[in-house]
Motif scaffolding. Structure first.
Motif, PDB file in Angstrom:
ATOM      1  N   ALA A   5       8.747   1.060   3.596  1.00 27.51           N
ATOM      2  CA  ALA A   5       9.797   1.678   2.781  1.00 27.51           C
ATOM      3  C   ALA A   5       9.527   3.173   2.710  1.00 27.51           C
ATOM      4  CB  ALA A   5       9.788   1.061   1.384  1.00 27.51           C
ATOM      5  N   LEU A   6      10.582   3.971   2.793  1.00 24.06           N
ATOM      6  CA  LEU A   6      10.439   5.434   2.804  1.00 24.06           C
ATOM      7  C   LEU A   6      11.390   6.060   1.794  1.00 24.06           C
ATOM      8  CD1 LEU A   6      10.532   5.997   6.695  1.00 24.06           C
ATOM      9  CD2 LEU A   6       8.488   5.798   5.255  1.00 24.06           C
ATOM     10  N   ARG A   7      10.874   6.993   1.010  1.00 23.33           N
ATOM     11  CA  ARG A   7      11.738   7.855   0.187  1.00 23.33           C
ATOM     12  C   ARG A   7      11.551   9.284   0.681  1.00 23.33           C
ATOM     13  NH1 ARG A   7      11.999   8.488  -6.343  1.00 23.33           N
ATOM     14  NH2 ARG A   7      13.576   6.854  -6.074  1.00 23.33           N
ATOM     15  N   PHE A   8      12.636   9.891   1.123  1.00 23.83           N
ATOM     16  CA  PHE A   8      12.617  11.283   1.591  1.00 23.83           C
ATOM     17  C   PHE A   8      13.139  12.156   0.451  1.00 23.83           C
ATOM     18  CE2 PHE A   8      13.542   8.435   5.112  1.00 23.83           C
ATOM     19  CZ  PHE A   8      12.681   8.845   6.110  1.00 23.83           C
ATOM     20  N   GLY A  36       5.976   6.667   0.649  1.00 18.80           N
ATOM     21  CA  GLY A  36       6.281   5.399   1.321  1.00 18.80           C
ATOM     22  C   GLY A  36       5.430   4.254   0.816  1.00 18.80           C
ATOM     23  N   ARG A  37       5.781   3.071   1.338  1.00 19.68           N
ATOM     24  CA  ARG A  37       5.009   1.867   0.976  1.00 19.68           C
ATOM     25  C   ARG A  37       5.080   0.857   2.117  1.00 19.68           C
ATOM     26  NH1 ARG A  37       6.019  -3.051  -1.891  1.00 19.68           N
ATOM     27  NH2 ARG A  37       4.192  -3.723  -3.081  1.00 19.68           N
ATOM     28  N   PHE A  38       3.903   0.376   2.516  1.00 25.79           N
ATOM     29  CA  PHE A  38       3.824  -0.749   3.460  1.00 25.79           C
ATOM     30  C   PHE A  38       3.706  -2.021   2.635  1.00 25.79           C
ATOM     31  CE2 PHE A  38       1.556   2.714   5.744  1.00 25.79           C
ATOM     32  CZ  PHE A  38       2.431   2.847   6.814  1.00 25.79           C
ATOM     33  N   SER A  39       4.230  -3.125   3.150  1.00 28.81           N
ATOM     34  CA  SER A  39       4.172  -4.344   2.344  1.00 28.81           C
ATOM     35  C   SER A  39       4.214  -5.608   3.199  1.00 28.81           C
ATOM     36  CB  SER A  39       5.350  -4.369   1.363  1.00 28.81           C
ATOM     37  OG  SER A  39       6.573  -4.289   2.074  1.00 28.81           O
ATOM     38  N   GLN A  40       3.755  -6.672   2.558  1.00 28.38           N
ATOM     39  CA  GLN A  40       3.859  -8.025   3.111  1.00 28.38           C
ATOM     40  C   GLN A  40       5.098  -8.658   2.503  1.00 28.38           C
ATOM     41  OE1 GLN A  40       1.731  -9.992   4.907  1.00 28.38           O
ATOM     42  NE2 GLN A  40      -0.266  -8.999   4.835  1.00 28.38           N
ATOM     43  N   ALA A  41       5.940  -9.297   3.308  1.00 24.05           N
ATOM     44  CA  ALA A  41       7.106  -9.986   2.756  1.00 24.05           C
ATOM     45  C   ALA A  41       6.659 -11.129   1.846  1.00 24.05           C
ATOM     46  CB  ALA A  41       7.968 -10.530   3.889  1.00 24.05           C
ATOM     47  N   GLY A  42       7.494 -11.427   0.857  1.00 25.28           N
ATOM     48  CA  GLY A  42       7.212 -12.535  -0.060  1.00 25.28           C
ATOM     49  C   GLY A  42       6.607 -12.051  -1.358  1.00 25.28           C
ATOM     50  N   GLY A  43       6.610 -12.944  -2.343  1.00 18.87           N
ATOM     51  CA  GLY A  43       6.214 -12.542  -3.693  1.00 18.87           C
ATOM     52  C   GLY A  43       4.793 -12.896  -4.068  1.00 18.87           C
ATOM     53  N   ILE A  78       0.868  -1.194   0.000  1.00 16.31           N
ATOM     54  CA  ILE A  78       0.000   0.000   0.000  1.00 16.31           C
ATOM     55  C   ILE A  78       0.899   1.237   0.000  1.00 16.31           C
ATOM     56  CG2 ILE A  78      -1.747   1.294   1.295  1.00 16.31           C
ATOM     57  CD1 ILE A  78      -2.522  -1.376   2.665  1.00 16.31           C
ATOM     58  N   CYS A  79       0.628   2.147  -0.942  1.00 14.92           N
ATOM     59  CA  CYS A  79       1.416   3.386  -1.034  1.00 14.92           C
ATOM     60  C   CYS A  79       0.873   4.440  -0.061  1.00 14.92           C
ATOM     61  CB  CYS A  79       1.326   3.985  -2.430  1.00 14.92           C
ATOM     62  SG  CYS A  79       1.991   2.978  -3.746  1.00 14.92           S
ATOM     63  N   PHE A  80       1.757   5.280   0.418  1.00 13.03           N
ATOM     64  CA  PHE A  80       1.305   6.407   1.247  1.00 13.03           C
ATOM     65  C   PHE A  80       2.231   7.604   1.066  1.00 13.03           C
ATOM     66  CE2 PHE A  80       4.489   6.367   4.644  1.00 13.03           C
ATOM     67  CZ  PHE A  80       4.959   5.068   4.633  1.00 13.03           C
ATOM     68  N   THR A  81       1.761   8.740   1.542  1.00 19.00           N
ATOM     69  CA  THR A  81       2.620   9.928   1.590  1.00 19.00           C
ATOM     70  C   THR A  81       2.623  10.443   3.024  1.00 19.00           C
ATOM     71  OG1 THR A  81       0.729  11.247   0.905  1.00 19.00           O
ATOM     72  CG2 THR A  81       2.320  10.677  -0.802  1.00 19.00           C
ATOM     73  N   ILE A 136       0.509 -11.631  13.040  1.00 17.63           N
ATOM     74  CA  ILE A 136      -0.668 -11.150  12.301  1.00 17.63           C
ATOM     75  C   ILE A 136      -0.876  -9.701  12.740  1.00 17.63           C
ATOM     76  CG2 ILE A 136      -3.123 -11.468  11.841  1.00 17.63           C
ATOM     77  CD1 ILE A 136      -2.802 -14.371  12.869  1.00 17.63           C
ATOM     78  N   PRO A 137      -0.640  -8.734  11.854  1.00 16.22           N
ATOM     79  CA  PRO A 137      -0.653  -7.343  12.314  1.00 16.22           C
ATOM     80  C   PRO A 137      -2.046  -6.807  12.633  1.00 16.22           C
ATOM     81  CG  PRO A 137      -0.211  -7.463   9.961  1.00 16.22           C
ATOM     82  CD  PRO A 137      -0.311  -8.880  10.441  1.00 16.22           C
ATOM     83  N   ALA A 138      -2.117  -5.999  13.673  1.00 12.18           N
ATOM     84  CA  ALA A 138      -3.371  -5.297  13.972  1.00 12.18           C
ATOM     85  C   ALA A 138      -3.559  -4.148  12.989  1.00 12.18           C
ATOM     86  CB  ALA A 138      -3.328  -4.778  15.403  1.00 12.18           C
ATOM     87  N   GLY A 139      -2.508  -3.724  12.361  1.00  8.71           N
ATOM     88  CA  GLY A 139      -2.564  -2.638  11.366  1.00  8.71           C
ATOM     89  C   GLY A 139      -1.140  -2.238  11.056  1.00  8.71           C
ATOM     90  N   TYR A 140      -0.903  -1.775   9.839  1.00 10.88           N
ATOM     91  CA  TYR A 140       0.458  -1.316   9.518  1.00 10.88           C
ATOM     92  C   TYR A 140       0.872  -0.169  10.442  1.00 10.88           C
ATOM     93  CZ  TYR A 140       0.981  -3.996   5.124  1.00 10.88           C
ATOM     94  OH  TYR A 140       1.132  -4.998   4.189  1.00 10.88           O
ATOM     95  N   HIS A 141      -0.129   0.621  10.887  1.00  6.58           N
ATOM     96  CA  HIS A 141       0.175   1.765  11.759  1.00  6.58           C
ATOM     97  C   HIS A 141       0.539   1.333  13.179  1.00  6.58           C
ATOM     98  CE1 HIS A 141      -4.042   0.741  12.004  1.00  6.58           C
ATOM     99  NE2 HIS A 141      -4.091   1.295  13.205  1.00  6.58           N
ATOM    100  N   ARG A 142       0.291   0.079  13.532  1.00  6.91           N
ATOM    101  CA  ARG A 142       0.603  -0.405  14.887  1.00  6.91           C
ATOM    102  C   ARG A 142       2.004  -1.004  14.992  1.00  6.91           C
ATOM    103  NH1 ARG A 142      -3.982  -2.437  17.737  1.00  6.91           N
ATOM    104  NH2 ARG A 142      -5.662  -0.921  17.599  1.00  6.91           N
ATOM    105  N   LEU A 143       2.686  -1.179  13.851  1.00  8.86           N
ATOM    106  CA  LEU A 143       3.949  -1.925  13.860  1.00  8.86           C
ATOM    107  C   LEU A 143       5.158  -1.005  14.026  1.00  8.86           C
ATOM    108  CD1 LEU A 143       3.261  -4.392  10.888  1.00  8.86           C
ATOM    109  CD2 LEU A 143       2.663  -4.644  13.299  1.00  8.86           C
ATOM    110  N   SER A 144       6.209  -1.538  14.650  1.00 11.91           N
ATOM    111  CA  SER A 144       7.514  -0.868  14.709  1.00 11.91           C
ATOM    112  C   SER A 144       8.362  -1.438  13.585  1.00 11.91           C
ATOM    113  CB  SER A 144       8.224  -1.177  16.022  1.00 11.91           C
ATOM    114  OG  SER A 144       7.540  -0.599  17.093  1.00 11.91           O
ATOM    115  N   TYR A 145       9.062  -0.560  12.889  1.00 13.59           N
ATOM    116  CA  TYR A 145       9.882  -0.985  11.746  1.00 13.59           C
ATOM    117  C   TYR A 145      11.351  -0.693  12.049  1.00 13.59           C
ATOM    118  CZ  TYR A 145       5.284  -0.971   9.538  1.00 13.59           C
ATOM    119  OH  TYR A 145       3.959  -1.200   9.238  1.00 13.59           O
TER     120      TYR A 145
END
Ligand code: HEM
Length: 335
Positions: free
Chosen positions: A104-107, A82-89, A52-55, A177-186
């Motif tokens: 992933a973040l591009r500044f 930025g982009r949130f993602s699930q590992a694997g293809g 999922i893309c984000f800004t 199993i994530p509660a949300g991408y916003h809940r995770l530490s990267y």
């Protein structure tokens, strides 16, 4: 030298004897192993395919500027794609599949430089080398006869790369199993070198930790009734309800910490500084979302931040370039 002797010895083995699983893995072999394991979705990434893309926007603290002269850390608000993602293809992986997850973040820095990060929600990596990464893909590719990985091959892989036990043990109590991408530490996982205006260098690892302290993972029971794409909805719901923010925390290496092995955590007490705040501003789901055409190569760094000699970090860049080249060509042919 030790490795060359081992490789030479193995090269003299006759047919039918074990291949050298520690022989150097090329980026092309790795991408091809990912394609073979997951299949190819034309125009899509060969790993971390579902995302999922984000800004957003990042603003650093004065403490970060003391460690690095990068424009990223000078306290000016910096635009983020930025982009949130699930590992694997697997492009169609259900969101409640236990997994590793990426941010992933591009500044885009005020002076026009680009600076990138591609992090995971695991504390350290499972393997210490690109060879380990390749052998893991090969060993976990489903056997066409059973549709599942061959347990014998998986065990041989684990025996050859015993470091994988460390991450398996560290994650044993997590559902993943994530509660949300916003809940995770990267986490950066790799070590990077920060250089300040005085020319001082500091070895660091970093994390983006959610500002709201809420449970990061769901139990299988909690996740059972969720839609296969609930992570997008969870992000949008949270964004409508209020801000989504992460604290960037930079951990300074102690003497003796491993700097080139991503499979080893830094243990014991460390100095950690608050380096800035990342705010998520919008989620972009359209086919033209900006992150789709970005190669989040983690070696694209600004002046004031340098990569360590971690062999996994160094191997990522050429593998991402191959994946990016293939998907870009497929996308242009489809138009
Ligand atoms: C040898 C080890 C690794 C290999 C070969 C590898 C390979 C890849 C490839 C081929 C892609 C797709 C690139 C594209 O098409 O744009 C990818 C994406 C990604 N990888 Fe890795 N990876 C490795 C290790 C890691 C590690 C250690 C991390 C985190 C610290 C990581 C985080 C990510 C993330 C977050 C993405 C998604 C980026 C995006 O959203 O575009 N990878 N990886």
């Amino acid at each position: 030298m030790k490795k060359s002797i081992l490789c030479l010895a193995l090269a003299t083995l006759g047919a039918g004897q074990a291949a050298d699983v520690h022989a150097q893995a090329t980026p092309a072999q790795i991408v091809s192993a990912l394609e073979n394991k997951f299949g190819v979705y034309p125009g899509e990434r060969r790993n971390h395919t579902k995302g999922i893309c984000f800004t957003g926007e990042f603003q650093a603290t004065p403490e970060a500027a003391e460690l690095s002269r990068s424009p990223l850390f000078q306290g000016v608000p910096v635009a983020v794609t930025g982009r949130f993602s699930q590992a694997g293809g697997n492009l169609h992986i259900a969101d409640h599949t236990p997994n590793a997850h990426g941010m992933a973040l591009r500044f885009t820095l005020p002076d026009g430089q680009l600076h990138q990060m591609a992090m995971l929600d695991i504390p350290f990596f499972d393997v210490a080398t690109p060879e380990g990464f390749l052998q893991k893909q090969l060993a976990t590719t489903p056997d066409p006869a059973t549709g599942k990985p061959d347990p014998g091959k998986v065990q041989t892989f684990k025996n050859a790369f015993p470091e994988t036990r460390r991450l398996a043990q560290a994650l044993a109590d997590q559902s993943r199993i994530p509660a949300g991408y916003h809940r995770l530490s990267y986490n950066s996982i790799h070590t990077f070198m920060l250089e300040n205006t005085e020319g001082q260098t500091t070895a660091v690892r970093w994390s983006f930790v959610p500002a709201e302290d809420q449970p990061a993972y769901l139990s299988p029971e909690q996740a059972a009734s969720l839609d296969a794409n609930y992570l997008l909805q969870a992000l949008q719901t949270q964004l409508d309800a209020g801000e989504i923010r992460w604290h960037m925390q930079i951990t300074l290496a102690n003497d003796g910490d491993p700097l080139t092995d991503p499979s080893q955590p830094w243990s014991g007490n460390h100095k950690v500084i608050e380096a800035g705040i990342l705010k998520l501003q919008a989620v972009n789901t359209g086919a033209d979302a900006a992150c789709r055409s970005i190669n989040f190569d983690p070696l694209r760094l600004s002046d004031g931040v340098k990569a360590s000699d971690d062999p996994v970090l160094q191997a990522r860049s050429p593998a991402y370039a191959i994946s990016f080249g293939k998907r870009s060509q497929e996308a242009s042919l489809a138009q």
